[in-house]
Write an enzyme that holds these catalytic residues in place. Structure first.
Site, PDB file in Angstrom:
ATOM      1  N   ASP A   1      36.776 -19.531 -63.596  1.00 27.82           N
ATOM      2  CA  ASP A   1      35.633 -20.340 -63.128  1.00 27.82           C
ATOM      3  C   ASP A   1      35.175 -19.710 -61.820  1.00 27.82           C
ATOM      4  O   ASP A   1      35.877 -19.775 -60.809  1.00 27.82           O
ATOM      5  CB  ASP A   1      36.090 -21.789 -62.930  1.00 27.82           C
TER       6      ASP A   1
ATOM      7  N   ALA B   1      26.020 -17.504 -65.521  1.00 29.88           N
ATOM      8  CA  ALA B   1      25.104 -18.334 -64.734  1.00 29.88           C
ATOM      9  C   ALA B   1      25.018 -19.722 -65.348  1.00 29.88           C
ATOM     10  O   ALA B   1      25.361 -19.918 -66.522  1.00 29.88           O
ATOM     11  CB  ALA B   1      23.702 -17.706 -64.710  1.00 29.88           C
TER      12      ALA B   1
ATOM     13  N   THR C   1      22.433 -21.794 -66.777  1.00 29.88           N
ATOM     14  CA  THR C   1      21.111 -21.397 -67.280  1.00 29.88           C
ATOM     15  C   THR C   1      20.305 -22.570 -67.871  1.00 29.88           C
ATOM     16  O   THR C   1      19.215 -22.346 -68.392  1.00 29.88           O
ATOM     17  CB  THR C   1      21.249 -20.305 -68.362  1.00 29.88           C
TER      18      THR C   1
ATOM     19  N   TYR D   1      17.005 -24.222 -60.501  1.00 28.95           N
ATOM     20  CA  TYR D   1      17.581 -22.995 -61.074  1.00 28.95           C
ATOM     21  C   TYR D   1      17.075 -21.763 -60.330  1.00 28.95           C
ATOM     22  O   TYR D   1      17.861 -20.896 -59.925  1.00 28.95           O
ATOM     23  CB  TYR D   1      17.222 -22.931 -62.562  1.00 28.95           C
TER      24      TYR D   1
HETATM   25  N1  LIG Z   1      18.306 -17.097 -70.711  1.00 33.28           N
HETATM   26  C1  LIG Z   1      17.168 -16.745 -70.120  1.00 33.28           C
HETATM   27  O1  LIG Z   1      16.067 -16.991 -70.630  1.00 33.28           O
HETATM   28  C2  LIG Z   1      17.208 -16.011 -68.800  1.00 33.28           C
HETATM   29  C3  LIG Z   1      15.992 -15.698 -68.162  1.00 33.28           C
HETATM   30  C4  LIG Z   1      16.044 -15.016 -66.949  1.00 33.28           C
HETATM   31  C5  LIG Z   1      17.259 -14.659 -66.387  1.00 33.28           C
HETATM   32  N2  LIG Z   1      18.413 -14.998 -67.031  1.00 33.28           N
HETATM   33  C6  LIG Z   1      19.685 -14.619 -66.415  1.00 33.28           C
HETATM   34  O2  LIG Z   1      20.329 -13.721 -67.303  1.00 33.28           O
HETATM   35  C7  LIG Z   1      21.754 -13.882 -67.195  1.00 33.28           C
HETATM   36  C8  LIG Z   1      22.347 -14.047 -68.583  1.00 33.28           C
HETATM   37  O3  LIG Z   1      21.753 -15.191 -69.196  1.00 33.28           O
HETATM   38  P1  LIG Z   1      22.170 -15.646 -70.669  1.00 33.28           P
HETATM   39  O4  LIG Z   1      20.954 -16.135 -71.342  1.00 33.28           O
HETATM   40  O5  LIG Z   1      23.035 -14.606 -71.299  1.00 33.28           O
HETATM   41  O6  LIG Z   1      23.064 -16.910 -70.291  1.00 33.28           O
HETATM   42  P2  LIG Z   1      24.040 -17.781 -71.243  1.00 33.28           P
HETATM   43  O7  LIG Z   1      23.926 -17.359 -72.657  1.00 33.28           O
HETATM   44  O8  LIG Z   1      23.788 -19.200 -70.848  1.00 33.28           O
HETATM   45  O9  LIG Z   1      25.478 -17.330 -70.728  1.00 33.28           O
HETATM   46  C9  LIG Z   1      25.920 -17.649 -69.421  1.00 33.28           C
HETATM   47  C10 LIG Z   1      27.426 -17.623 -69.449  1.00 33.28           C
HETATM   48  O10 LIG Z   1      27.884 -17.946 -68.112  1.00 33.28           O
HETATM   49  C11 LIG Z   1      29.030 -18.757 -68.276  1.00 33.28           C
HETATM   50  N3  LIG Z   1      29.305 -19.598 -67.104  1.00 33.28           N
HETATM   51  C12 LIG Z   1      28.646 -20.724 -66.736  1.00 33.28           C
HETATM   52  N4  LIG Z   1      29.261 -21.280 -65.676  1.00 33.28           N
HETATM   53  C13 LIG Z   1      30.317 -20.486 -65.367  1.00 33.28           C
HETATM   54  C14 LIG Z   1      31.350 -20.552 -64.375  1.00 33.28           C
HETATM   55  N5  LIG Z   1      31.409 -21.546 -63.476  1.00 33.28           N
HETATM   56  N6  LIG Z   1      32.287 -19.568 -64.349  1.00 33.28           N
HETATM   57  C15 LIG Z   1      32.235 -18.564 -65.263  1.00 33.28           C
HETATM   58  N7  LIG Z   1      31.316 -18.462 -66.217  1.00 33.28           N
HETATM   59  C16 LIG Z   1      30.358 -19.416 -66.278  1.00 33.28           C
HETATM   60  C17 LIG Z   1      28.708 -19.628 -69.467  1.00 33.28           C
HETATM   61  O11 LIG Z   1      29.890 -20.183 -69.998  1.00 33.28           O
HETATM   62  P3  LIG Z   1      29.841 -21.665 -70.643  1.00 33.28           P
HETATM   63  O12 LIG Z   1      28.926 -21.559 -71.821  1.00 33.28           O
HETATM   64  O13 LIG Z   1      31.266 -21.920 -70.979  1.00 33.28           O
HETATM   65  O14 LIG Z   1      29.290 -22.554 -69.572  1.00 33.28           O
HETATM   66  C18 LIG Z   1      28.023 -18.651 -70.416  1.00 33.28           C
HETATM   67  O15 LIG Z   1      28.927 -18.021 -71.269  1.00 33.28           O
HETATM   68  C19 LIG Z   1      21.962 -15.058 -66.253  1.00 33.28           C
HETATM   69  O16 LIG Z   1      22.210 -14.544 -64.956  1.00 33.28           O
HETATM   70  C20 LIG Z   1      20.638 -15.783 -66.237  1.00 33.28           C
HETATM   71  O17 LIG Z   1      20.408 -16.465 -65.024  1.00 33.28           O
HETATM   72  C21 LIG Z   1      18.417 -15.653 -68.222  1.00 33.28           C
END
Ligand SMILES: NC(=O)c1ccc[n+]([C@@H]2O[C@H](COP(=O)([O-])OP(=O)(O)OC[C@H]3O[C@@H](n4cnc5c(N)ncnc54)[C@H](OP(=O)(O)O)[C@@H]3O)[C@@H](O)[C@H]2O)c1
Length: 281
Positions: free
Chosen positions: A35, A60, A62, A123
């Site tokens: 975590d 993150a 998200t 966010y």
């Molecule tokens: N998705 C979008 O549209 C978008 C747009 C712009 C930028 N981004 C950025 O791109 C990156 C990747 O996004 P994504 O879409 O791949 O996100 P995602 O699918 O939501 O994956 C985020 C991961 O982070 C983990 N996480 C959350 N809280 C945590 C904690 N306290 N300690 C350790 N791990 C933790 C989550 O685990 P759990 O599921 O167990 O919580 C999840 O596996 C992020 O930095 C996001 O801000 C995303």
């Protein structure tokens, strides 16, 4: 050894898969293993893994709308969690994935890396604080702002549209936010390339071209042979909990200037994703 956080998420999952396929040593972790909000646990983790020399930080909070009512947790993960990692990885190459939501520009100009930041939702504010922490603690950093990520390993806008099309004849979709979606597999390839270089700095990376969410929804539904209608609505009329920027058009100047290729056009990326999930008509 490259540490990848968020390894069960869309982007982190694709980064790990690519590093594995290239036979490069990689340690993929998610919340179950560490975590990132737990400062002592993060310090102990780095002490136990002195082999880590690079970090691709994809973890993150998200859930953009939920964050408005869960600000404390969102700050803890995106701001404090990133600070915990950056502090302990100050000697590493550090790649932080950020977002178009750090901006709040109201004009239609492409967003440069130094365009004024005015995040309009929790966010976006927390992701900007994460950027600040990386700049404060790490000297060899990459900050990569992306937008509208879709990939096979988690739910996303396109998956939601396809799911809703099973039960709805018509969907209201926002038609006044402009930007481009990003296929996580395409972005993962860029991040893996970047971390192998010394071309540190701030970047914007999304699939190229421009569309609104309504245009994207229509494109997806047509490629998948769905009859569902898309009713375009304004951001104001849609009334999402979190306020989102209307202008997410990225300038890719820093990719160009540093010798990185832009990602392919969003239409090609969406088609590749739909093919990968077996949804193409
Ligand atoms: N998705 C979008 O549209 C978008 C747009 C712009 C930028 N981004 C950025 O791109 C990156 C990747 O996004 P994504 O879409 O791949 O996100 P995602 O699918 O939501 O994956 C985020 C991961 O982070 C983990 N996480 C959350 N809280 C945590 C904690 N306290 N300690 C350790 N791990 C933790 C989550 O685990 P759990 O599921 O167990 O919580 C999840 O596996 C992020 O930095 C996001 O801000 C995303």
């Amino acid at each position: 050894m490259i540490l990848v956080t968020g390894a069960k998420g869309q982007l982190g999952g694709d980064v790990c898969a690519l590093l594995d396929a290239q036979g490069r040593p990689c340690l993929g972790i998610d919340a179950e293993e560490l975590d990132i909000t737990d400062e002592a646990a993060v310090a102990a983790f780095f002490a136990a893994h002195p082999e880590i020399d690079s970090v691709i930080h994809c973890a993150a909070y998200t859930a953009v709308d939920r964050a408005e009512d869960d600000a404390e947790r969102c700050f803890a993960v995106n701001a404090n969690g990133t600070e915990n990692l950056a502090k302990n990885a100050a000697a590493c190459k550090f790649l932080y994935v950020s977002t178009d939501y750090v901006f709040g520009a109201v004009d239609e100009e492409p967003l440069e890396i130094d365009t004024v930041k005015a995040p309009s939702c929790i966010y976006g504010k927390t992701k900007l604080l994460g950027e600040d922490a990386v700049r404060q603690y790490c000297s060899r950093f990459f900050i990569v702002r992306t937008s509208g990520v879709f990939g096979e390993k988690n739910t996303n806008f396109i998956a939601t549209i396809l799911r809703l099309s099973e039960t709805h004849a018509s969907l209201r979709v926002v038609n006044d936010q402009f930007g481009a979606p990003t296929y996580s597999a395409d972005l993962a390839a860029l991040l893996v390339e970047m971390i192998s270089t010394e071309r540190y700095g701030i970047y914007h990376a999304a699939n190229t071209g421009e569309c609104t969410w309504a245009q994207l929804a229509r494109y997806v539904l047509s490629l998948c042979g769905k009859e569902t209608e898309v009713e375009p609505v304004s951001t104001a009329d849609y009334g999402a909990r979190a306020r989102r920027p209307l202008n997410s058009r990225f300038s890719f100047r820093s990719l160009d200037e540093n010798g990185f290729s832009r990602l392919r056009p969003w239409e090609q990326a969406v088609r590749a994703y739909l093919s990968a999930i077996g949804a193409l008509r």
